[in-house]
Motif scaffolding. Sequence first.
Motif, PDB file in Angstrom:
ATOM      1  N   UNK A   4      34.004  60.094  62.986  1.00 42.96           N
ATOM      2  CA  UNK A   4      34.004  59.156  61.718  1.00 42.96           C
ATOM      3  C   UNK A   4      33.456  59.984  60.657  1.00 42.96           C
ATOM      4  N   UNK A   5      34.309  60.171  59.526  1.00 41.28           N
ATOM      5  CA  UNK A   5      33.621  60.697  58.364  1.00 41.28           C
ATOM      6  C   UNK A   5      33.592  59.445  57.242  1.00 41.28           C
ATOM      7  N   UNK A   6      32.402  59.222  56.660  1.00 46.62           N
ATOM      8  CA  UNK A   6      32.226  58.320  55.617  1.00 46.62           C
ATOM      9  C   UNK A   6      31.548  58.723  54.496  1.00 46.62           C
ATOM     10  N   UNK A   7      32.002  58.132  53.481  1.00 47.50           N
ATOM     11  CA  UNK A   7      31.334  58.265  52.063  1.00 47.50           C
ATOM     12  C   UNK A   7      30.927  57.093  51.361  1.00 47.50           C
ATOM     13  N   UNK A   8      29.589  56.929  51.121  1.00 47.07           N
ATOM     14  CA  UNK A   8      29.264  55.696  50.275  1.00 47.07           C
ATOM     15  C   UNK A   8      29.758  55.973  48.838  1.00 47.07           C
ATOM     16  N   UNK A   9      30.852  55.547  48.271  1.00 47.58           N
ATOM     17  CA  UNK A   9      31.383  55.774  47.064  1.00 47.58           C
ATOM     18  C   UNK A   9      30.590  55.035  46.017  1.00 47.58           C
ATOM     19  N   UNK A  10      29.780  54.112  46.378  1.00 45.88           N
ATOM     20  CA  UNK A  10      28.812  53.465  45.268  1.00 45.88           C
ATOM     21  C   UNK A  10      27.873  54.305  44.831  1.00 45.88           C
ATOM     22  N   UNK A  11      27.230  54.982  45.804  1.00 41.33           N
ATOM     23  CA  UNK A  11      26.073  56.090  45.526  1.00 41.33           C
ATOM     24  C   UNK A  11      26.632  57.320  45.140  1.00 41.33           C
ATOM     25  N   UNK A  12      27.838  57.628  45.039  1.00 41.31           N
ATOM     26  CA  UNK A  12      28.494  58.970  44.828  1.00 41.31           C
ATOM     27  C   UNK A  12      28.302  59.139  43.207  1.00 41.31           C
ATOM     28  N   UNK A  13      27.956  60.338  43.132  1.00 42.36           N
ATOM     29  CA  UNK A  13      27.606  60.911  41.895  1.00 42.36           C
ATOM     30  C   UNK A  13      28.782  61.656  41.072  1.00 42.36           C
ATOM     31  N   UNK A  14      29.588  61.929  41.840  1.00 43.65           N
ATOM     32  CA  UNK A  14      30.942  62.849  41.486  1.00 43.65           C
ATOM     33  C   UNK A  14      30.546  64.168  41.032  1.00 43.65           C
ATOM     34  N   UNK A  15      29.690  64.723  41.800  1.00 46.95           N
ATOM     35  CA  UNK A  15      29.371  66.171  41.531  1.00 46.95           C
ATOM     36  C   UNK A  15      30.590  67.155  41.926  1.00 46.95           C
ATOM     37  N   UNK A  16      31.343  66.621  42.946  1.00 48.90           N
ATOM     38  CA  UNK A  16      32.429  67.508  43.438  1.00 48.90           C
ATOM     39  C   UNK A  16      32.260  68.446  44.383  1.00 48.90           C
ATOM     40  N   UNK A  17      30.922  68.467  44.846  1.00 48.42           N
ATOM     41  CA  UNK A  17      30.542  69.799  45.948  1.00 48.42           C
ATOM     42  C   UNK A  17      31.433  69.345  47.151  1.00 48.42           C
ATOM     43  N   UNK A  18      31.559  68.152  47.772  1.00 47.19           N
ATOM     44  CA  UNK A  18      32.246  67.907  48.893  1.00 47.19           C
ATOM     45  C   UNK A  18      33.751  68.371  48.682  1.00 47.19           C
ATOM     46  N   UNK A  19      34.315  67.743  48.074  1.00 47.23           N
ATOM     47  CA  UNK A  19      35.801  68.078  47.972  1.00 47.23           C
ATOM     48  C   UNK A  19      36.223  69.461  47.399  1.00 47.23           C
ATOM     49  N   UNK A  20      35.322  70.273  46.681  1.00 43.31           N
ATOM     50  CA  UNK A  20      35.610  71.650  46.376  1.00 43.31           C
ATOM     51  C   UNK A  20      35.163  72.391  47.550  1.00 43.31           C
ATOM     52  N   UNK A  21      34.119  71.986  48.523  1.00 44.89           N
ATOM     53  CA  UNK A  21      33.707  72.944  49.586  1.00 44.89           C
ATOM     54  C   UNK A  21      34.597  72.616  50.892  1.00 44.89           C
ATOM     55  N   UNK A  22      35.190  71.332  51.023  1.00 45.16           N
ATOM     56  CA  UNK A  22      35.949  70.976  52.244  1.00 45.16           C
ATOM     57  C   UNK A  22      37.086  70.106  51.896  1.00 45.16           C
ATOM     58  N   UNK A  23      38.192  70.747  51.382  1.00 46.99           N
ATOM     59  CA  UNK A  23      39.386  69.868  50.983  1.00 46.99           C
ATOM     60  C   UNK A  23      40.000  69.274  52.021  1.00 46.99           C
ATOM     61  N   UNK A  24      39.746  69.430  53.352  1.00 47.80           N
ATOM     62  CA  UNK A  24      40.436  69.225  54.613  1.00 47.80           C
ATOM     63  C   UNK A  24      40.028  67.745  55.042  1.00 47.80           C
ATOM     64  N   UNK A  25      38.618  67.385  54.517  1.00 46.88           N
ATOM     65  CA  UNK A  25      38.300  66.045  54.901  1.00 46.88           C
ATOM     66  C   UNK A  25      37.816  65.217  53.545  1.00 46.88           C
ATOM     67  N   UNK A  26      37.674  65.841  52.411  1.00 47.46           N
ATOM     68  CA  UNK A  26      37.376  65.163  51.240  1.00 47.46           C
ATOM     69  C   UNK A  26      38.315  65.367  49.982  1.00 47.46           C
ATOM     70  N   UNK A  27      38.626  64.352  49.192  1.00 43.14           N
ATOM     71  CA  UNK A  27      39.269  64.601  47.941  1.00 43.14           C
ATOM     72  C   UNK A  27      38.776  63.706  46.798  1.00 43.14           C
ATOM     73  N   UNK A  28      38.935  63.900  45.616  1.00 46.85           N
ATOM     74  CA  UNK A  28      38.673  63.250  44.388  1.00 46.85           C
ATOM     75  C   UNK A  28      39.521  61.897  44.001  1.00 46.85           C
ATOM     76  N   UNK A  29      38.685  61.221  43.632  1.00 49.98           N
ATOM     77  CA  UNK A  29      39.664  59.942  43.137  1.00 49.98           C
ATOM     78  C   UNK A  29      39.633  60.283  41.448  1.00 49.98           C
TER      79      UNK A  29
END
Length: 74
Positions: A4-29
Amino acid sequence: MKYKVEVDREGCTACGSCYNTDPTHFESTIEGKSKVVGGTSNSKSTGNFDDDKIEDAKAVADACPVKVITVTEI
């Protein structure tokens, strides 16, 4: 194994490191915050994966500057 992969979106600062590094599991809103690819989203975005790239998601979780990403075996 399934994870299970989970992102607490309320705490996310939108730095983009996750979806830029791993687009298989993460994407941007539209706001630039992270969400799980193919997952469900509200204040948290959650999805289940069983793939050979889960180590990438774990590395992203470790590198997240605000520690809002978790990867757990289910």
